[in-house]
Design an enzyme around this catalytic site. Sequence first.
Site, PDB file in Angstrom:
ATOM      1  N   GLN A 100       0.828  -1.205   0.000  1.00 47.47           N
ATOM      2  CA  GLN A 100       0.000   0.000   0.000  1.00 47.47           C
ATOM      3  C   GLN A 100       0.862   1.255   0.000  1.00 47.47           C
ATOM      4  O   GLN A 100       0.522   2.255  -0.651  1.00 47.47           O
ATOM      5  CB  GLN A 100      -0.922   0.012   1.211  1.00 47.47           C
ATOM      6  CG  GLN A 100      -2.133  -0.895   1.097  1.00 47.47           C
ATOM      7  CD  GLN A 100      -3.079  -0.743   2.285  1.00 47.47           C
ATOM      8  OE1 GLN A 100      -3.005   0.223   3.037  1.00 47.47           O
ATOM      9  NE2 GLN A 100      -3.948  -1.710   2.464  1.00 47.47           N
ATOM     10  N   HIS A 277     -13.182  -1.470   2.646  1.00 48.62           N
ATOM     11  CA  HIS A 277     -11.728  -1.638   2.792  1.00 48.62           C
ATOM     12  C   HIS A 277     -10.978  -1.023   1.615  1.00 48.62           C
ATOM     13  O   HIS A 277      -9.885  -0.481   1.781  1.00 48.62           O
ATOM     14  CB  HIS A 277     -11.379  -3.120   2.910  1.00 48.62           C
ATOM     15  CG  HIS A 277     -12.126  -3.831   3.996  1.00 48.62           C
ATOM     16  ND1 HIS A 277     -11.944  -3.540   5.326  1.00 48.62           N
ATOM     17  CD2 HIS A 277     -13.085  -4.795   3.952  1.00 48.62           C
ATOM     18  CE1 HIS A 277     -12.745  -4.302   6.062  1.00 48.62           C
ATOM     19  NE2 HIS A 277     -13.448  -5.071   5.249  1.00 48.62           N
ATOM     20  N   LEU A 278     -11.555  -1.105   0.425  1.00 50.03           N
ATOM     21  CA  LEU A 278     -10.896  -0.532  -0.752  1.00 50.03           C
ATOM     22  C   LEU A 278     -10.953   0.991  -0.728  1.00 50.03           C
ATOM     23  O   LEU A 278     -10.051   1.661  -1.239  1.00 50.03           O
ATOM     24  CB  LEU A 278     -11.553  -1.067  -2.030  1.00 50.03           C
ATOM     25  CG  LEU A 278     -10.925  -0.619  -3.352  1.00 50.03           C
ATOM     26  CD1 LEU A 278      -9.464  -1.040  -3.445  1.00 50.03           C
ATOM     27  CD2 LEU A 278     -11.709  -1.189  -4.539  1.00 50.03           C
ATOM     28  N   ALA A 279     -11.996   1.534  -0.116  1.00 49.69           N
ATOM     29  CA  ALA A 279     -12.180   2.990  -0.125  1.00 49.69           C
ATOM     30  C   ALA A 279     -10.955   3.726   0.398  1.00 49.69           C
ATOM     31  O   ALA A 279     -10.450   4.657  -0.241  1.00 49.69           O
ATOM     32  CB  ALA A 279     -13.420   3.364   0.688  1.00 49.69           C
ATOM     33  N   ASP A 280     -10.446   3.304   1.567  1.00 47.44           N
ATOM     34  CA  ASP A 280      -9.302   4.042   2.124  1.00 47.44           C
ATOM     35  C   ASP A 280      -8.043   3.833   1.299  1.00 47.44           C
ATOM     36  O   ASP A 280      -7.174   4.708   1.234  1.00 47.44           O
ATOM     37  CB  ASP A 280      -9.070   3.662   3.591  1.00 47.44           C
ATOM     38  CG  ASP A 280      -8.758   2.197   3.808  1.00 47.44           C
ATOM     39  OD1 ASP A 280      -7.589   1.812   3.674  1.00 47.44           O
ATOM     40  OD2 ASP A 280      -9.689   1.430   4.131  1.00 47.44           O
ATOM     41  N   GLN A 281      -7.937   2.691   0.604  1.00 43.79           N
ATOM     42  CA  GLN A 281      -6.743   2.422  -0.192  1.00 43.79           C
ATOM     43  C   GLN A 281      -6.635   3.304  -1.436  1.00 43.79           C
ATOM     44  O   GLN A 281      -5.537   3.586  -1.904  1.00 43.79           O
ATOM     45  CB  GLN A 281      -6.724   0.953  -0.615  1.00 43.79           C
ATOM     46  CG  GLN A 281      -6.590  -0.027   0.532  1.00 43.79           C
ATOM     47  CD  GLN A 281      -6.557  -1.470   0.061  1.00 43.79           C
ATOM     48  OE1 GLN A 281      -5.841  -1.817  -0.865  1.00 43.79           O
ATOM     49  NE2 GLN A 281      -7.354  -2.311   0.689  1.00 43.79           N
ATOM     50  N   HIS A 301     -10.715   4.616   8.830  1.00 46.72           N
ATOM     51  CA  HIS A 301      -9.542   4.498   7.962  1.00 46.72           C
ATOM     52  C   HIS A 301      -9.670   5.437   6.763  1.00 46.72           C
ATOM     53  O   HIS A 301      -8.704   6.102   6.377  1.00 46.72           O
ATOM     54  CB  HIS A 301      -9.391   3.054   7.463  1.00 46.72           C
ATOM     55  CG  HIS A 301      -8.738   2.133   8.444  1.00 46.72           C
ATOM     56  ND1 HIS A 301      -9.439   1.484   9.414  1.00 46.72           N
ATOM     57  CD2 HIS A 301      -7.450   1.752   8.599  1.00 46.72           C
ATOM     58  CE1 HIS A 301      -8.616   0.733  10.138  1.00 46.72           C
ATOM     59  NE2 HIS A 301      -7.405   0.885   9.670  1.00 46.72           N
TER      60      HIS A 301
END
Length: 337
Positions: A100, A277-281, A301
């Site tokens: 990440q 979970h993908l949103a913050d990435q 996050h």
Amino acid sequence: MITIDGSYLEGGGQIVRTAISLSAITKKPVKIINIRKNRKNPGLSNQHIACVEAVSKICNANVEGLLKGSETLIFYPEDITAKNFEIDIKTAGSISLVIQSILPMCLAINKNIEITLIGGTNVEFSPPIDYIKKITLKFLENIGINSEINIIERGFFPEGGGIVKISLKPSKIVPLELIENKNIEIKGVVFNQDLDENISKRIRKSASDILLNKGFCPEIKLENREGKSTGVGIFLFNKYIGSDCLGKKGLLSETVGKIASEDLLEELGTKMAIDSHLADQIIPFMPFSDIKIGVSKITNHTLTNIYVVEKFFDVKFNIEEYSKDNAKGYVISTKGV
């Protein structure tokens, strides 16, 4: 110099990972204070140190405070150089979280880089390497980020020893608008290293039965390997929606499959394009183009990463509630700089 409070909201290592990545790309020095101050073991861990070392190798940074337990870090980026290297976390620390931190480097390099990472591929409190490969990288392809992952060996807690190679390629962000998910295909893998294959079969059956009962026809593969560490778990995904569960002592195989399948169904029930979970990435990539994305829910996050990104760019994120037909969630957008 940009100063960032490492105890803000989520207050974890994500602040460090995002801050040093954006520092390297923008060439703006950053000082991070109160790193993980409210955690049981505050300050930098081996995994966070590995993230900083990886980004430092790419941007030739000078770093102060890069010590285990340090609650203050000062990062002075220099010129980006594309070179291959290896990072050994030396524990079962998450390889996924190191990835990440280095993925945004695709926006700054001028030729391909291959990085070998050694540590944990499937460990608690971080996305499994399968999520990064099948969801994160696939989504980032849509906005122009080019990279590849090869899982050489899996690593579980406490031994670690997993080996992953990632290739970063020069990239440029392109616009994207993606609000809802209309995909009904579910795929997955039950990964097993040095344990009885019947455990894998029981996990798969449990997950498949639940998903079949809800009208899905999942394709879940069994992966059996030998390696330096022992572990088992399941990863399920539908387009940009994912879920996983690791096996552990005292947790029935059937429960492992049940947790992963029910978590996936909960995310799919929102009908939004990406999971929480993908949103913050993807937040660190959004200032570089016009991106509008539908997400199942907004987590701390995500809000934490927005806080960090807005420190580096003259940009504001918009978060709006979304409700249309059977879809219900949130839309995140920004106009880019």
